[in-house]
Design an enzyme around this catalytic site. Structure first.
Site, PDB file in Angstrom:
ATOM      1  N   ASP A 247       0.834  -1.199   0.000  1.00  0.00           N
ATOM      2  CA  ASP A 247       0.000   0.000   0.000  1.00  0.00           C
ATOM      3  C   ASP A 247       0.870   1.252   0.000  1.00  0.00           C
ATOM      4  O   ASP A 247       1.697   1.447   0.895  1.00  0.00           O
ATOM      5  CB  ASP A 247      -0.921  -0.004   1.218  1.00  0.00           C
ATOM      6  CG  ASP A 247      -1.895   1.156   1.199  1.00  0.00           C
ATOM      7  OD1 ASP A 247      -2.919   1.056   0.510  1.00  0.00           O
ATOM      8  OD2 ASP A 247      -1.600   2.177   1.854  1.00  0.00           O
ATOM      9  N   ASP A 373      23.020   1.043  -7.997  1.00  0.00           N
ATOM     10  CA  ASP A 373      23.109  -0.274  -7.395  1.00  0.00           C
ATOM     11  C   ASP A 373      24.374  -0.948  -7.917  1.00  0.00           C
ATOM     12  O   ASP A 373      25.018  -0.483  -8.859  1.00  0.00           O
ATOM     13  CB  ASP A 373      21.859  -1.090  -7.713  1.00  0.00           C
ATOM     14  CG  ASP A 373      21.479  -2.029  -6.577  1.00  0.00           C
ATOM     15  OD1 ASP A 373      22.383  -2.452  -5.830  1.00  0.00           O
ATOM     16  OD2 ASP A 373      20.286  -2.347  -6.434  1.00  0.00           O
TER      17      ASP A 373
END
Length: 670
Positions: A247, A373
């Site tokens: 959510d 990353d």
């Protein structure tokens, strides 16, 4: 190394600074010295000291005079600008690398071990000008602090004495997965971030961040490669355990609180901060078929619900907290994505200029450091692309240059830098950036922009003035009784009670015999239970199991480690056989560790009570089972009723299975 040889400098009497200093060498862009200051605590240093205007300063470049970047009275911005102007191209390139701290006797190639390779670090710091490293070292707090101090001593030997920044993957939870988290060191142990989402208390999450901030700073970790603002909208995805669920509004509040705790407030980086690196910008959770983009076969994110904008919401919480750093996703979109008139490129996030420059820096106004990353500039060889044909997969030949697979290393560095990358994660070779400037592929001023951003945060954190830590104090800070008690309470609160037939829980221990699976029998005995060998002889069976998974790509490095595929309990698996065996007892309790949303359709009829956990100790579990504490958690994602519904749902849309067995937000208590 014990730091105690140089006296601490503390002056409490305000001193007026001569007006001749103001507006001269030490004024820049309207920033001036304060009219009254007190001596800054410089702690220990191996550098010579300069005395000027009644104060002491470190002579970082050892030229015998006070230069602006050495003057702790000046604003961080002024000092960072001055130092940036003193850098060579090679030093600017070094600042743009976020290396991996080498350790002795490293058998993994990933930097795991119990002691740093200081000889190798000396070369990287003093010869290659690299001064940001991830640590995967695992040792006790005193040892970590001691070795960190030795690294800073190496840094003081460099030409400009730029201090080293040390980062880490999360260390304060239960699940340790190479490339996602790190273990060891005795840090206080909390539920996974999913557990904080289950509790839904932003104040608690902020407290967690503040405690871990203190523990990290005690051992010299000044940068946290977290939190994950990714949304768990694809139930099969392997990285769900590090998120705050599916959510966006819940995740946004949790991300903001997490960062405010780690950075010591909501006003940006200060001398108490551990810099938070929010990740992975953006849409990483919407992975096609749930496969992860550490792997070539999982490089695609997909948006069948046209819901990319939803995945940006949690990052708004990070920006509200003035997060220091952002890490882009490995993933590339499998089709065109347009947001606010900005069309993303179909390449990995680190190479996507619209994503980083137009959306992140443009629309959202982000001014901090963008760090890639790990491995985005590295080659992905045939084993990396296709899986190994024989033997075990390894880091040899591993890379994640999605969308740029056929490019050269040099081309990837240029593309990513032009896209907006400030630091390259896992890289230890600055020669490509140096070559790019020499060949006119990158301007030196572009490197200066990134170098300034990195230096600014080091100044804001106070690392130039007081980089060393107290190794003796570290042991009393890291994992102390107060911190661990709060962590234990969070574990208890995070449990989600899904089923409690006949209100069997909480239960008493009086005269009860228990059969256990996945639980330390000594813990049960401490609560007064008698442990038996057969469930038929027990009053209640208590089992701890994990969400099912498959290893669908065992010939790929991360595919061999990550949890993929089915979420359903099946006959023949050890955990499900234990659940069925427990059902032979008069009552049975099942606690499921949910790194992904388990399907419990064929578990409901075999258990009296079912609890979801997101990283808890046996003690926390028994505290809740016996009523010493109550379960307070609510599901941070829905639990599907079948794999058919999981396959049918859309990867980018939350709460999207047709008939969930348990809805998002479900949770009982007593």
């Amino acid at each position: 190394m014990r730091i105690a040889s140089r006296p601490v400098l503390r002056l409490s009497v305000p001193v007026t600074i001569a007006s001749a200093l103001i507006g001269g060498l030490y004024a820049c862009g309207g920033n001036h010295l304060d009219s009254t200051v007190t001596q800054r605590d410089l702690g220990y240093t191996t550098l010579p000291l300069i005395k000027a205007e009644g104060f002491q300063f470190k002579d970082m470049n050892r030229n015998g005079q006070l230069d602006p970047y050495e003057d702790w009275r000046l604003p961080a911005e002024t000092r960072a600008r001055d130092l940036t102007n003193r850098l060579t191209i090679a030093e600017k390139a070094g600042l743009m690398l976020h290396g991996t701290a080498p350790v002795l006797d490293d058998t993994t190639g990933a930097g795991t071990g119990s002691a740093y390779d200081l000889a190798s670090l000396k070369t990287q710091i003093n010869d290659l000008a690299i001064n940001t490293f991830i640590t995967r070292m695992s040792a006790d707090a005193h040892t970590m602090a001691q070795q960190y101090n030795q690294i800073q001593t190496l840094a003081e030997q460099s030409r400009l004495a730029i201090p080293v920044s040390i980062s880490s993957d999360p260390r304060s939870h239960f699940q340790y997965v190479l490339g996602a988290s790190a273990g060891g060191g005795g840090f206080s142990q909390w539920p996974e971030t999913l557990g904080f989402a289950a509790i839904g208390d932003a104040t608690l999450t902020r407290t967690f961040g503040d405690i871990v901030r203190q523990e990290y700073r005690a051992v010299g970790i000044t940068e946290a490669l977290s939190p994950q603002a990714d949304l768990a909208t694809e139930p099969r995805w392997a990285r769900i355990n590090g998120t705050f669920g599916e959510d966006a509004d819940l995740a946004k509040a949790q991300v903001q609180a997490y960062i405010e705790g780690f950075q010591g407030g909501a006003t940006g980086i200060n001398d108490r901060s551990v810099i938070a690196v929010v990740k992975h910008w953006a849409g990483y959770g919407a992975q096609k078929d749930g496969y992860d983009s550490h792997n070539y076969y999982g490089r695609y994110a997909t948006y069948p619900g046209n819901n990319f904008a939803y995945h940006l919401k949690p990052f708004e919480g990070a920006f509200a907290a003035q997060v220091g750093s952002v890490m882009p996703t490995y993933s590339e979109p499998d089709s065109a994505v347009t947001i606010d008139g900005i069309t993303l490129e179909q390449v990995g996030g680190a190479f996507d200029k619209p994503l980083l420059t137009d959306l992140l820096r443009g629309k959202y106004g982000f001014q901090g450091v963008i760090v890639s990353d790990w491995g985005i500039a590295s080659d992905c060889d045939s084993n990396c692309l296709n899986g190994v044909s024989s033997g075990a997969p390894s880091f040899v030949g591993f890379g994640t240059p999605w969308g740029m697979e056929t490019a050269t290393r040099l081309q990837r560095f240029v593309r990513a830098t032009n896209a907006g990358i400030d630091q390259f994660g896992g890289e230890g070779d600055p020669s490509f950036l140096i070559e790019a400037v020499k060949e006119g592929l990158l301007s030196e001023s572009r490197l200066s922009e990134s170098a300034y951003r990195v230096l600014l945060q080091k100044f804001q954190q106070g690392l130039f003035d007081h980089p060393y830590v107290d190794a003796d104090a570290a042991s009393s800070i890291v994992g102390n009784a107060s911190f661990q008690a709060q962590a234990l309470d969070a574990q208890r609160r995070s449990l989600v009670l899904l089923q409690n037939t006949g209100n069997y829980l909480p239960m008493s221990a009086t005269g009860k015999k228990v059969w256990l699976y996945g639980i330390d029998s000594t813990v049960a005995q401490q609560y007064g239970y008698t442990v038996v060998s057969n469930p038929q002889d027990a009053d209640v069976a208590i089992v701890r199991v994990s969400t099912p998974y498959e290893t669908l790509h065992p010939t790929y490095l991360f595919g061999s480690m990550q949890h993929e595929g089915s979420l359903a309990f099946k006959d023949g698996s050890a955990d499900y056989e234990a659940i069925k065996q427990a059902a032979l007892a008069p009552k049975s309790i099942v606690s499921v560790y949910m790194d992904r949303p388990a399907i419990l359709t064929n578990v409901q009829d075999k258990a009296t009570a079912i609890l979801a956990n997101f990283g808890i100790s046996d003690t926390a579990l028994f505290d809740v089972l016996t009523g010493k504490a109550k379960p307070e958690g609510h599901l941070p994602f829905e639990l599907p009723s079948s794999m058919d519904e999981v396959v049918a749902q859309r990867e980018d849309v939350p709460h999207d299975t047709q008939h969930p067995l348990y809805a998002f937000g479900y949770g009982l208590s007593y």
